[in-house]
Structures are given as structure tokens and as C-alpha cells.
Write an enzyme that holds these catalytic residues in place. Structure first.
Site, PDB file in Angstrom:
ATOM      1  N   CYS A  80     -16.939  23.455  -6.233  1.00  0.00           N
ATOM      2  CA  CYS A  80     -16.514  22.782  -7.452  1.00  0.00           C
ATOM      3  C   CYS A  80     -15.988  21.375  -7.163  1.00  0.00           C
ATOM      4  O   CYS A  80     -16.738  20.536  -6.704  1.00  0.00           O
ATOM      5  CB  CYS A  80     -15.505  23.628  -8.222  1.00  0.00           C
ATOM      6  SG  CYS A  80     -15.444  23.165  -9.991  1.00  0.00           S
ATOM      7  N   HIS A 100     -18.092  28.063  -9.700  1.00  0.00           N
ATOM      8  CA  HIS A 100     -17.060  28.920  -9.093  1.00  0.00           C
ATOM      9  C   HIS A 100     -17.603  30.337  -8.901  1.00  0.00           C
ATOM     10  O   HIS A 100     -17.177  31.277  -9.586  1.00  0.00           O
ATOM     11  CB  HIS A 100     -15.817  28.966  -9.974  1.00  0.00           C
ATOM     12  CG  HIS A 100     -14.907  27.794  -9.810  1.00  0.00           C
ATOM     13  ND1 HIS A 100     -14.142  27.593  -8.680  1.00  0.00           N
ATOM     14  CD2 HIS A 100     -14.649  26.756 -10.640  1.00  0.00           C
ATOM     15  CE1 HIS A 100     -13.429  26.486  -8.822  1.00  0.00           C
ATOM     16  NE2 HIS A 100     -13.728  25.950  -9.986  1.00  0.00           N
ATOM     17  N   GLU A 127     -16.904  32.472  -6.828  1.00  0.00           N
ATOM     18  CA  GLU A 127     -15.877  33.416  -6.363  1.00  0.00           C
ATOM     19  C   GLU A 127     -15.012  33.961  -7.499  1.00  0.00           C
ATOM     20  O   GLU A 127     -14.224  34.904  -7.283  1.00  0.00           O
ATOM     21  CB  GLU A 127     -14.978  32.738  -5.323  1.00  0.00           C
ATOM     22  CG  GLU A 127     -13.931  31.788  -5.866  1.00  0.00           C
ATOM     23  CD  GLU A 127     -14.477  30.437  -6.311  1.00  0.00           C
ATOM     24  OE1 GLU A 127     -13.704  29.640  -6.876  1.00  0.00           O
ATOM     25  OE2 GLU A 127     -15.682  30.166  -6.107  1.00  0.00           O
TER      26      GLU A 127
END
Length: 308
Positions: free
Chosen positions: A142, A235, A237
Site C-alpha cells: 500500500c 491490503h 493481509e
């Protein structure tokens, strides 16, 4: 194989509750295996939450990984205790003489600032410069991806008319890349940012290539052609509820932000979101670790940067 993390790290209990095999430093000392050394530069304010999310992805591979945590000292973290930082994190001066198989640089909520106005920018530049000789492969996430592609290749970021938030469909543009091995032709991934990079800027640099892109969200994955630098502008994760927590935080601050797209059922924030990106997120981390770290890193890390 397990992920090797510091004894008593808060993420340990959460990961073990998910049946993820976690190996503490004490137990790992009794195994005659050279684990992959991965340095996690955590720039996110909620460090424990981000530690847990990323370690969850790193742990679900057949490789043994030793994770070290790094933070910037030129910025005062207010969302995590100083005791946690002192116990589990290192400063750049403490790691600068080390060499690592891989490194991850997280995002940070500073996108609307010019890079040079971020209080830890100079320190981050020193770390990124150091990574070119002391780290075999670096994964930027990001804002970390925007910062990394600007520092290494001069690609500028651009402010969006409104925040880009939600889960978006992406196309694999380079299916031959091992980074997306096992991916569907189209897949979902979360984004949460106020700025973007332009595909045409990346395409104009012969040192870079785009691996995956979204019609709505723009470039998702880009990498250097020498496979030393990877840039993920979303993102992967994120947990199922992370976008909801960010949306509620912004609304409570009185900010005019859109409801995260393609996230809540029927785009209704009153309904429970469902993860549609977890499998591809795991593949992304697993493929990076396997094909660009484990299979290409030198056994003797001291040979990094020497051409041996």
C-alpha cells in the site's frame, strides 16, 4: 513448517488459536535448520494488529521463517505501548549490519502528505537504500508500495477525488509470473487509500512490469524485472472486519467517506462482511516467499551484494 517469532509476542496466542503452527525462539534453537530471515518494517499505527495479520500469511507455508520486527525511531508511535516496542522491535541501527532473505514494508496512513513531509521519510530512505544490498527481496504494501516505487524508480503518487475503499475485482495481466501461480484469472483484493499510481507511468519504465490490475482500483501488483522489489498497492493481509473498522472510524470522525465497495452484502454497512480475498492473499505471500525468496536467496547471506 512453522513461523518463528519472538517469545511472548501477542500474535502468538491469536495464531495458535487458529491452529497455525508457531515456533518460539526457545524451541527453534534446538532445530538444525537455517530459517528464512524476514524483516518486517511495520509503519502501521496499530502494530500488534498488523503483526498478526502479516504473520498469519507468512506462517501458512512449508518454510521455516524467522521474523524480526523493525520500527522507525524518528516517529513516535501512539497506538502501541513503548514496552511492546522495546521488547519486540528493533531500530535500524540495531539491524543495519545484518542481512535478510526477505523484507516487508507495510503501509501507513500518511498518503495525503508529500513523501518528504512524512516525519520518518529520511529514515525510511536510508532503510530502502540499505535494503538494496542487505535484503534479497523486498515486498512493499500500500503506502509502502507507493513510497518504494517512488524512491527506487521515481514513480509519483496522485491524490484521488475520494478515498478508494473496498474489495475490487482484478485481472492477472502476466499469468506466467510465479508470483500469481495458482491465481484465478480474475480475483478479489481489498484496497484502502487516498492516492494512486498510474499504470502508464509504470509501463514507461523498462525496469518495471505490472502483474495484476483492476478496472476500478487501478494497479494492484507491480514488480521490478530483476525480482528484487515487489509493490502491492492494496491490503491483501486485511482481516474480514478491517475495512469495516476503518469505515466506522472515519464516520465517527465526521469524515465524508464512501461505504467500502463490494464489501458489505448489498452494500449495507449493517450487514456482516464476508471475506472474498483470503485464498489469493495467502497465495501471494506464499508465492513471494517460495519463488522469490527461498528458491533464489543465497544460503550464505553474507554473500548478498557481492555477486557470489
Amino acid at each position: 513448517m512453522p513461523i518463528r517469532i519472538p517469545d511472548q509476542l501477542p500474535a502468538t496466542e491469536q495464531l495458535e488459536s487458529e491452529n497455525i503452527f508457531v515456533m518460539t525462539e526457545h524451541r527453534a534453537m534446538h532445530q538444525d535448520i537455517r530459517p528464512l530471515r524476514v524483516l518486517l518494517l511495520n509503519l502501521m499505527p496499530k502494530k500488534i494488529e498488523t503483526e498478526t495479520q502479516i504473520m498469519r500469511k507468512l506462517s501458512n507455508t512449508p518454510l521455516q521463517i524467522e521474523v524480526e520486527l523493525l520500527h522507525t525511531i524518528s516517529h513516535e508511535s501512539r497506538n502501541v505501548s513503548q514496552e511492546h516496542l522495546k521488547t519486540f522491535y528493533r531500530s535500524f541501527d540495531q539491524v543495519k549490519d545484518n542481512r535478510y532473505d526477505g523484507m516487508i514494508i507495510t503501509g501507513a496512513p500518511v498518503e495525503l502528505h508529500e513523501f518528504e513531509d512524512v516525519d520518518y521519510w529520511d529514515e525510511l530512505c536510508r532503510i530502502m537504500k540499505w535494503s538494496t544490498t542487505n535484503v534479497h527481496s523486498t515486498l512493499h504494501i500500500c503506502w509502502g508500495a507507493q513510497a518504494g516505487i517512488f524512491y527506487h524508480y521515481g514513480i509519483q503518487k496522485h491524490e484521488l477525488p475520494k478515498k478508494l475503499s473496498g474489495v475490487f475485482n482484478h485481472d492477472v495481466l502476466k499469468p506466467s509470473s510465479p508470483l500469481v501461480r495458482g491465481f484465478d484469472d480474475r480475483f478479489w483484493a481489498p484496497h484502502s487509500r487516498h492516492t494512486t499510481v498510474y499504470a502508464e507511468d509504470i509501463e514507461a519504465d523498462p525496469r518495471l512490469e505490472i502483474v495484476a490490475q483492476s478496472d476500478e482500483a487501478g494497479v494492484y501488483i507491480a514488480k521490478s524485472t530483476d525480482s528484487r522489489h515487489f509493490f502491492v498497492f492494496g491490503h491483501p493481509e486485511y482481516d474480514t472486519g478491517t475495512l469495516r473498522a476503518e469505515y466506522e472510524r472515519d464516520v465517527n470522525k465526521g469524515m465524508d467517506v464512501p461505504v467500502p465497495a463490494h464489501y458489505f452484502p448489498n452494500d449495507d454497512p449493517a450487514q456482516e462482511p464476508v471475506s472474498t480475498w483470503r485464498a489469493h492473499a495467502q497465495l501471494l505471500y506464499t508465492n513471494w516467499l517460495n519463488y522469490y525468496v527461498y528458491q533464489t536467496t543465497p544460503y550464505d547471506l553474507n554473500s548478498l551484494g557481492t555477486g557470489e
